[in-house]
Scaffold this motif. Sequence first.
Motif, PDB file in Angstrom:
ATOM      1  N   LEU A  39       0.812  -1.222   0.000  1.00 53.46           N
ATOM      2  CA  LEU A  39       0.000   0.000   0.000  1.00 53.46           C
ATOM      3  C   LEU A  39       0.841   1.266   0.000  1.00 53.46           C
ATOM      4  CD1 LEU A  39      -2.846  -0.901   2.515  1.00 53.46           C
ATOM      5  CD2 LEU A  39      -3.068  -0.486   0.065  1.00 53.46           C
ATOM      6  N   TYR A  40       2.004   1.216   0.654  1.00 50.81           N
ATOM      7  CA  TYR A  40       2.848   2.408   0.790  1.00 50.81           C
ATOM      8  C   TYR A  40       4.272   2.080   0.358  1.00 50.81           C
ATOM      9  CZ  TYR A  40      -1.022   3.666   3.821  1.00 50.81           C
ATOM     10  OH  TYR A  40      -2.271   3.906   4.314  1.00 50.81           O
ATOM     11  N   SER A  41       4.742   2.761  -0.684  1.00 45.99           N
ATOM     12  CA  SER A  41       6.132   2.595  -1.101  1.00 45.99           C
ATOM     13  C   SER A  41       7.049   3.408  -0.208  1.00 45.99           C
ATOM     14  CB  SER A  41       6.313   3.024  -2.556  1.00 45.99           C
ATOM     15  OG  SER A  41       5.579   2.181  -3.405  1.00 45.99           O
ATOM     16  N   SER A  42       6.623   4.645   0.094  1.00 49.67           N
ATOM     17  CA  SER A  42       7.433   5.497   0.965  1.00 49.67           C
ATOM     18  C   SER A  42       6.592   6.638   1.526  1.00 49.67           C
ATOM     19  CB  SER A  42       8.630   6.075   0.209  1.00 49.67           C
ATOM     20  OG  SER A  42       8.191   6.980  -0.786  1.00 49.67           O
ATOM     21  N   ILE A  43       7.036   7.128   2.676  1.00 47.63           N
ATOM     22  CA  ILE A  43       6.478   8.337   3.271  1.00 47.63           C
ATOM     23  C   ILE A  43       7.669   9.157   3.753  1.00 47.63           C
ATOM     24  CG2 ILE A  43       4.994   9.323   5.052  1.00 47.63           C
ATOM     25  CD1 ILE A  43       3.464   6.664   5.129  1.00 47.63           C
ATOM     26  N   THR A  44       7.809  10.349   3.205  1.00 51.46           N
ATOM     27  CA  THR A  44       8.937  11.202   3.574  1.00 51.46           C
ATOM     28  C   THR A  44       8.424  12.555   4.070  1.00 51.46           C
ATOM     29  OG1 THR A  44       9.128  12.003   1.295  1.00 51.46           O
ATOM     30  CG2 THR A  44      10.507  10.121   1.914  1.00 51.46           C
ATOM     31  N   SER A  45       9.245  13.218   4.863  1.00 49.36           N
ATOM     32  CA  SER A  45       8.873  14.532   5.406  1.00 49.36           C
ATOM     33  C   SER A  45       9.469  15.647   4.569  1.00 49.36           C
ATOM     34  CB  SER A  45       9.401  14.671   6.836  1.00 49.36           C
ATOM     35  OG  SER A  45       8.761  13.766   7.675  1.00 49.36           O
ATOM     36  N   ASP A  46       8.811  16.780   4.599  1.00 48.13           N
ATOM     37  CA  ASP A  46       9.340  17.989   3.993  1.00 48.13           C
ATOM     38  C   ASP A  46      10.452  18.488   4.910  1.00 48.13           C
ATOM     39  OD1 ASP A  46       9.667  20.901   3.522  1.00 48.13           O
ATOM     40  OD2 ASP A  46       8.007  20.614   2.120  1.00 48.13           O
ATOM     41  N   SER A  47      11.603  18.773   4.372  1.00 48.94           N
ATOM     42  CA  SER A  47      12.741  19.184   5.207  1.00 48.94           C
ATOM     43  C   SER A  47      12.534  20.558   5.861  1.00 48.94           C
ATOM     44  CB  SER A  47      14.031  19.190   4.381  1.00 48.94           C
ATOM     45  OG  SER A  47      13.911  20.098   3.304  1.00 48.94           O
ATOM     46  N   LYS A  48      11.656  21.376   5.296  1.00 45.03           N
ATOM     47  CA  LYS A  48      11.435  22.713   5.845  1.00 45.03           C
ATOM     48  C   LYS A  48      10.178  22.818   6.693  1.00 45.03           C
ATOM     49  CE  LYS A  48      14.018  24.928   2.238  1.00 45.03           C
ATOM     50  NZ  LYS A  48      14.016  24.909   0.825  1.00 45.03           N
ATOM     51  N   LYS A  49       9.208  21.946   6.440  1.00 49.41           N
ATOM     52  CA  LYS A  49       7.939  21.979   7.182  1.00 49.41           C
ATOM     53  C   LYS A  49       7.694  20.599   7.776  1.00 49.41           C
ATOM     54  CE  LYS A  49       5.988  25.239   3.884  1.00 49.41           C
ATOM     55  NZ  LYS A  49       4.972  25.411   2.862  1.00 49.41           N
ATOM     56  N   CYS A  50       7.905  20.458   9.075  1.00 44.77           N
ATOM     57  CA  CYS A  50       7.830  19.142   9.701  1.00 44.77           C
ATOM     58  C   CYS A  50       6.418  18.555   9.697  1.00 44.77           C
ATOM     59  CB  CYS A  50       8.407  19.172  11.113  1.00 44.77           C
ATOM     60  SG  CYS A  50       7.511  20.264  12.225  1.00 44.77           S
ATOM     61  N   ASN A  51       5.394  19.365   9.490  1.00 39.49           N
ATOM     62  CA  ASN A  51       4.032  18.830   9.474  1.00 39.49           C
ATOM     63  C   ASN A  51       3.563  18.437   8.068  1.00 39.49           C
ATOM     64  OD1 ASN A  51       3.810  21.545   8.574  1.00 39.49           O
ATOM     65  ND2 ASN A  51       1.655  21.595   9.181  1.00 39.49           N
ATOM     66  N   VAL A  52       4.459  18.520   7.078  1.00 40.65           N
ATOM     67  CA  VAL A  52       4.130  18.142   5.705  1.00 40.65           C
ATOM     68  C   VAL A  52       4.900  16.881   5.345  1.00 40.65           C
ATOM     69  CG1 VAL A  52       4.239  18.836   3.278  1.00 40.65           C
ATOM     70  CG2 VAL A  52       3.685  20.534   5.044  1.00 40.65           C
ATOM     71  N   ARG A  53       4.173  15.925   4.765  1.00 39.29           N
ATOM     72  CA  ARG A  53       4.853  14.706   4.321  1.00 39.29           C
ATOM     73  C   ARG A  53       4.305  14.265   2.977  1.00 39.29           C
ATOM     74  NH1 ARG A  53       2.969  10.007   8.473  1.00 39.29           N
ATOM     75  NH2 ARG A  53       0.930   9.644   7.579  1.00 39.29           N
ATOM     76  N   TYR A  54       5.142  13.507   2.270  1.00 43.77           N
ATOM     77  CA  TYR A  54       4.826  13.064   0.919  1.00 43.77           C
ATOM     78  C   TYR A  54       4.669  11.544   0.933  1.00 43.77           C
ATOM     79  CZ  TYR A  54       6.698  17.695   0.275  1.00 43.77           C
ATOM     80  OH  TYR A  54       6.923  19.040   0.394  1.00 43.77           O
ATOM     81  N   VAL A  55       3.545  11.087   0.420  1.00 41.27           N
ATOM     82  CA  VAL A  55       3.238   9.662   0.421  1.00 41.27           C
ATOM     83  C   VAL A  55       3.266   9.157  -1.015  1.00 41.27           C
ATOM     84  CG1 VAL A  55       1.552   7.889   1.038  1.00 41.27           C
ATOM     85  CG2 VAL A  55       1.751   9.969   2.443  1.00 41.27           C
ATOM     86  N   THR A  56       4.042   8.091  -1.239  1.00 37.75           N
ATOM     87  CA  THR A  56       4.029   7.376  -2.508  1.00 37.75           C
ATOM     88  C   THR A  56       3.385   6.027  -2.221  1.00 37.75           C
ATOM     89  OG1 THR A  56       6.070   8.472  -3.199  1.00 37.75           O
ATOM     90  CG2 THR A  56       5.438   6.465  -4.395  1.00 37.75           C
ATOM     91  N   TYR A  57       2.288   5.768  -2.907  1.00 35.46           N
ATOM     92  CA  TYR A  57       1.516   4.553  -2.657  1.00 35.46           C
ATOM     93  C   TYR A  57       2.049   3.393  -3.487  1.00 35.46           C
ATOM     94  CZ  TYR A  57      -1.663   7.617  -0.211  1.00 35.46           C
ATOM     95  OH  TYR A  57      -2.177   8.520   0.679  1.00 35.46           O
ATOM     96  N   GLY A  58       1.798   2.195  -3.004  1.00 32.01           N
ATOM     97  CA  GLY A  58       2.220   0.976  -3.679  1.00 32.01           C
ATOM     98  C   GLY A  58       1.151   0.469  -4.631  1.00 32.01           C
ATOM     99  N   PRO A  59       1.393  -0.710  -5.216  1.00 35.35           N
ATOM    100  CA  PRO A  59       0.490  -1.245  -6.244  1.00 35.35           C
ATOM    101  C   PRO A  59      -0.923  -1.570  -5.749  1.00 35.35           C
ATOM    102  CG  PRO A  59       2.171  -2.862  -5.645  1.00 35.35           C
ATOM    103  CD  PRO A  59       2.541  -1.582  -4.970  1.00 35.35           C
TER     104      PRO A  59
END
Length: 164
Positions: A39-59
């Motif tokens: 379901l989730y390939s990766s979840i990373t944080s924004d280096s400048k805004k700790c409350n923002v994160r980027y989700v890459t979903y899996g197949p």
Amino acid sequence: MSIVSGEGGVVVKIRTNPDVFWNHIQHSKKYFPKAAKTLYSSITSDSKKCNVRYVTYGPRAENIKNSTEIITKNDGGEFAYTVTGDILTKFSLTEFKAVIRYPRGGWVSWTWTYKYSSNDEEDAISVDKEMSEIATETLAKVDYYVQSESANFAAAAKLQAQAS
């Protein structure tokens, strides 16, 4: 064309200690990709805004590939966020917010609200279906992951005690 509000959600029974489970939810950036790899390939944080994160979903997330989450609350009772990205464009939504709540009585809930154009009712049904599948599977897999992690820890402690 008018804007309509919708809501959905799931409730899942967990077997693990609620505090341990909740720790994994609060640190989902680390644990969701480990527990629910398809379901989730990766979840990373924004280096400048700790409350923002980027989700890459899996197949297993068939229609959602990437999203940006703005975490609005992460405390002992709720993990809340607003989503931008694929979920809005794929399902013709103007807003999407979700909340995972601390487990009570062995049950954990994940709910969401969204806004869409009255012309896009089929998309609202689709987002509820897809989010229900993702949320249910994620919570169940995190629960299983925590159980496995606890069992592995107990086995390692037993081996260490026998070696002493």
